[in-house]
Design an enzyme around this catalytic site. Structure first.
Site, mmCIF file in Angstrom:
data_model
loop_
_atom_site.group_PDB
_atom_site.id
_atom_site.type_symbol
_atom_site.label_atom_id
_atom_site.label_comp_id
_atom_site.label_asym_id
_atom_site.label_seq_id
_atom_site.Cartn_x
_atom_site.Cartn_y
_atom_site.Cartn_z
ATOM 1 N N LYS A 1 0.971 -1.076 -0.067
ATOM 2 C CA LYS A 1 -0.032 0.076 0.092
ATOM 3 C C LYS A 1 1.012 1.234 -0.141
ATOM 4 C CE LYS A 1 -4.373 1.208 0.044
ATOM 5 N NZ LYS A 1 -5.550 0.142 -0.686
ATOM 6 N N ASP B 1 -6.975 4.209 -4.751
ATOM 7 C CA ASP B 1 -7.712 3.983 -3.334
ATOM 8 C C ASP B 1 -8.463 5.540 -2.983
ATOM 9 O OD1 ASP B 1 -7.933 1.874 -0.962
ATOM 10 O OD2 ASP B 1 -7.366 3.937 -0.054
HETATM 11 P P1 NDP Z 1 -12.870 7.423 -2.738
HETATM 12 O O1 NDP Z 1 -11.780 8.521 -2.789
HETATM 13 O O2 NDP Z 1 -13.501 7.304 -4.204
HETATM 14 O O3 NDP Z 1 -14.213 7.663 -2.079
HETATM 15 C C1 NDP Z 1 -14.021 7.761 -0.596
HETATM 16 C C2 NDP Z 1 -15.511 8.148 -0.052
HETATM 17 O O4 NDP Z 1 -15.281 7.934 1.175
HETATM 18 C C3 NDP Z 1 -15.902 9.553 -0.318
HETATM 19 O O5 NDP Z 1 -17.076 9.492 -0.289
HETATM 20 C C4 NDP Z 1 -15.257 10.146 1.036
HETATM 21 O O6 NDP Z 1 -15.900 11.566 1.383
HETATM 22 C C5 NDP Z 1 -15.418 9.206 2.141
HETATM 23 N N1 NDP Z 1 -14.614 9.156 3.060
HETATM 24 C C6 NDP Z 1 -13.262 8.959 3.104
HETATM 25 N N2 NDP Z 1 -12.611 9.263 4.296
HETATM 26 C C7 NDP Z 1 -13.492 9.674 5.123
HETATM 27 C C8 NDP Z 1 -13.586 9.764 6.382
HETATM 28 N N3 NDP Z 1 -12.273 9.902 7.170
HETATM 29 N N4 NDP Z 1 -14.811 10.118 6.997
HETATM 30 C C9 NDP Z 1 -15.798 10.198 6.194
HETATM 31 N N5 NDP Z 1 -15.800 9.883 4.991
HETATM 32 C C10 NDP Z 1 -14.870 9.474 4.252
HETATM 33 O O7 NDP Z 1 -12.250 6.169 -2.334
HETATM 34 P P2 NDP Z 1 -12.707 4.560 -2.913
HETATM 35 O O8 NDP Z 1 -14.268 4.585 -3.006
HETATM 36 O O9 NDP Z 1 -11.777 4.106 -4.044
HETATM 37 O O10 NDP Z 1 -12.355 3.936 -1.395
HETATM 38 C C11 NDP Z 1 -13.421 3.637 -0.210
HETATM 39 C C12 NDP Z 1 -12.987 2.660 0.529
HETATM 40 O O11 NDP Z 1 -12.859 1.324 -0.230
HETATM 41 C C13 NDP Z 1 -11.525 2.788 1.144
HETATM 42 O O12 NDP Z 1 -11.487 2.088 2.480
HETATM 43 C C14 NDP Z 1 -10.419 1.889 0.287
HETATM 44 O O13 NDP Z 1 -9.458 1.808 1.066
HETATM 45 C C15 NDP Z 1 -11.434 0.845 -0.118
HETATM 46 N N6 NDP Z 1 -11.162 0.147 -1.483
HETATM 47 C C16 NDP Z 1 -11.217 0.632 -2.576
HETATM 48 C C17 NDP Z 1 -10.849 -0.007 -3.564
HETATM 49 C C18 NDP Z 1 -10.789 0.813 -4.947
HETATM 50 O O14 NDP Z 1 -10.685 -0.093 -6.000
HETATM 51 N N7 NDP Z 1 -10.891 1.923 -5.224
HETATM 52 C C19 NDP Z 1 -10.663 -1.303 -3.699
HETATM 53 C C20 NDP Z 1 -10.881 -2.055 -2.320
HETATM 54 C C21 NDP Z 1 -10.900 -1.191 -1.147
HETATM 55 P P3 NDP Z 1 -15.101 12.668 0.869
HETATM 56 O O15 NDP Z 1 -14.971 12.996 -0.566
HETATM 57 O O16 NDP Z 1 -15.761 13.927 1.480
HETATM 58 O O17 NDP Z 1 -13.672 12.898 1.465
HETATM 59 O O1 2IT Z 2 -7.678 -1.646 -1.122
HETATM 60 C C1 2IT Z 2 -7.647 -2.044 -2.470
HETATM 61 O O2 2IT Z 2 -7.776 -3.331 -2.561
HETATM 62 C C2 2IT Z 2 -7.406 -1.118 -3.559
HETATM 63 N N1 2IT Z 2 -7.261 -0.137 -3.166
HETATM 64 C C3 2IT Z 2 -7.113 -1.608 -4.872
HETATM 65 C C4 2IT Z 2 -5.870 -2.134 -4.985
HETATM 66 C C5 2IT Z 2 -5.403 -2.342 -6.436
HETATM 67 O O3 2IT Z 2 -4.090 -2.717 -6.727
HETATM 68 O O4 2IT Z 2 -6.185 -2.518 -7.361
#
Ligand code: NDP
Ligand code: 2IT
Length: 444
Positions: free
Chosen positions: A126, A166
């Site tokens: 990460k 992420d």
């Molecule tokens: P984004 O940045 O696209 O979206 C994050 C969302 O969560 C936004 O709506 C954001 O609001 C909100 N958020 C983030 N931090 C906080 C906080 N501290 N308190 C409240 N709301 C918060 O990220 P992703 O959708 O990509 O990621 C979301 C989760 O999924 C994370 O935990 C990430 O690690 C996990 N994940 C992502 C993957 C991916 O492929 N993208 C794969 C697997 C897991 P705001 O815009 O106001 O900050």
């Molecule tokens: O938490 C996760 O699995 C991700 N943010 C995606 C990682 C990736 O390499 O696609």
């Protein structure tokens, strides 16, 4: 003292200032106890638990960049290369002011087990920075990303370490990272995933984490003689994972009634208008509060609160520790049937225990959100063979992978006499594959 307890006690002492990392390790160590006890002598002799809980390396560096007014800033960048026993390091880059070594290490540690569960050859890593992309111009984000990659390029490569998106890192940031890597290295290779379609990205990667989450929800419900048809679904977050989770949930007949961001949340009893959320978040990069301008019948509330809405299925898709003990109690009281984690570690250990003890089906993030990284690995495959697969082909593979993950975590839990405990199933299944490779490689 038992081997597991001794290792955890040592980590608690060594990393007392890393609460998220200790939380992630505790959850894993507690639940893999039956698998460790079966092989305790060989694991202890080879220091398997000490080795699997210590990252191979943590790289940290300075990121100087200049804003639109000519002012210079410095952020800190990290890459935690945790374990490459089953494949090159793989994992996202988080850009958020809260990023610190504890959060980087917890995410890298989770990634090792998650990537193992995908059945694809990828190790765990990460990275990220405490840079906040919110409110920055495109040029400022580009300046930051170029400076970030000017350091990171030394440590990554298509067969070494392949970063992705992420929180705070989406298509725009990946584009800037890729451009700078190519420029410095002079090599055109699949060094990042989540790329744009014109330069080696995979169809369905954008949708993959959210869609994958719903594929596992679907398997879980089917296995328990139910479906998503007509179910009320509560989702937190309004980013990449949340949006495509909402899209697939709706396609499967569910009604999604909430979404949120860090300032507040919306409740739309008629079902969320997803085209509008995409416009607000993906195009305008605005606040979720804008939603009620177009839908005055929906309710916007500042702060947190989605878990207070009665639902059948709850999908935390925002960030770590966003579903707390009191939230779990409300979900249980409201008759929630399943909680599946789209985010990484969104549910605290205490909240997880309440859900499990109350008979709520609970699938942890390392299984439920593995569709994103799995599709990243499919992007790597396409880059290696210099071909692009159709959306349907990638989506079908993703669906198969998620079905297999469900089967694997469910049967592993059963095998160890803990039927329905998907936390134990996921942790043990993920752990056993990595340990098998570690033992084969000798002490290294
Ligand atoms: P984004 O940045 O696209 O979206 C994050 C969302 O969560 C936004 O709506 C954001 O609001 C909100 N958020 C983030 N931090 C906080 C906080 N501290 N308190 C409240 N709301 C918060 O990220 P992703 O959708 O990509 O990621 C979301 C989760 O999924 C994370 O935990 C990430 O690690 C996990 N994940 C992502 C993957 C991916 O492929 N993208 C794969 C697997 C897991 P705001 O815009 O106001 O900050
Ligand atoms: O938490 C996760 O699995 C991700 N943010 C995606 C990682 C990736 O390499 O696609």
């Amino acid at each position: 003292m038992k081997y597991i307890d001794r290792v955890y006690a040592d980590l608690q002492k060594k990393y007392a200032n890393q609460p998220e990392f200790l939380q992630a390790v505790r959850e894993v160590l507690e639940s893999i106890a039956p698998a460790v006890e079966k092989n305790e002598e060989i694991y202890e002799k080879n220091a398997i638990l000490e080795r699997i809980t210590e990252p191979d390396r943590i790289i940290s560096f300075k990121i100087p960049w200049v804003d639109d007014k000519g002012q210079a800033h410095v952020n800190i960048g990290y890459r935690v290369q945790f374990n490459n026993s089953i494949g090159p390091y793989k994992g996202g880059i988080r850009l958020h002011p809260s990023v610190n070594p504890s959060i980087m290490k917890f995410l890298g540690f989770e990634q090792v087990f998650k990537n193992s569960l995908t059945s694809l050859p990828i190790g765990g890593a990460k990275g990220g920075s405490d840079f906040d992309p919110k409110g920055k111009s495109d040029r400022e984000v580009m300046a930051f990303c170029q400076s970030f990659m000017t350091e990171l390029y030394k440590y990554i490569g298509a067969d070494v370490d392949v970063p992705a998106g992420d929180i705070g890192t989406g298509a725009r940031e990946i584009g800037y990272f890729f451009g700078q890597y190519k420029r410095i290295r002079g090599v055109y290779e699949g060094v990042l995933t989540g790329k744009g379609l014109s330069y080696g990205g995979s169809l369905a990667r954008k949708e993959a984490t959210g869609y994958g989450l719903l594929y596992i929800v679907d398997e879980l419900l089917k296995d328990h003689g139910d479906t998503l048809e007509g179910k009320t679904v509560v989702i937190s977050g309004a980013g990449n994972v949340a949006i495509y989770a909402a899209e697939k949930a709706t396609q499967l007949g569910g009604k999604v009634v909430t979404m949120s961001d860090s300032t507040g949340w919306i409740y739309d009893k008629n079902g969320i208008d997803l085209a509008l959320v995409k416009e607000i978040k993906e195009v305008r990069r605005a606040r979720i509060s804008e939603y009620t301008k177009a839908h005055p019948e929906a309710v916007y509330t500042e702060g947190r609160g989605v878990w207070s809405v009665p639902c059948d299925v709850a999908l935390p898709c925002a960030t770590q520790n966003e579903l707390l003990e009191e939230d779990a109690k409300i979900l249980v009281a409201n008759g929630c049937k399943a909680v599946c984690e789209g985010a990484n570690m969104p549910t605290t250990i205490e909240a997880t225990k309440i859900l499990q003890e109350s008979g709520v089906m609970f699938v942890p993030g390392k299984a439920a959100n593995a569709g994103g990284v799995a599709t990243s690995a499919l992007e790597m495959s396409q880059n290696s063979e210099r071909l692009s697969w159709s959306f349907e082909e990638v989506d079908e593979k993703l669906h198969g992978i998620m079905k297999n993950i469900y089967k694997n975590i469910s049967s592993t839990a059963k095998k160890y006499g803990m039927e329905g405990n998907y936390v134990a199933g996921a942790n043990i299944a993920g752990f056993e594959k990595v340990v098998d490779a570690m033992l084969a490689h000798g002490v290294c």
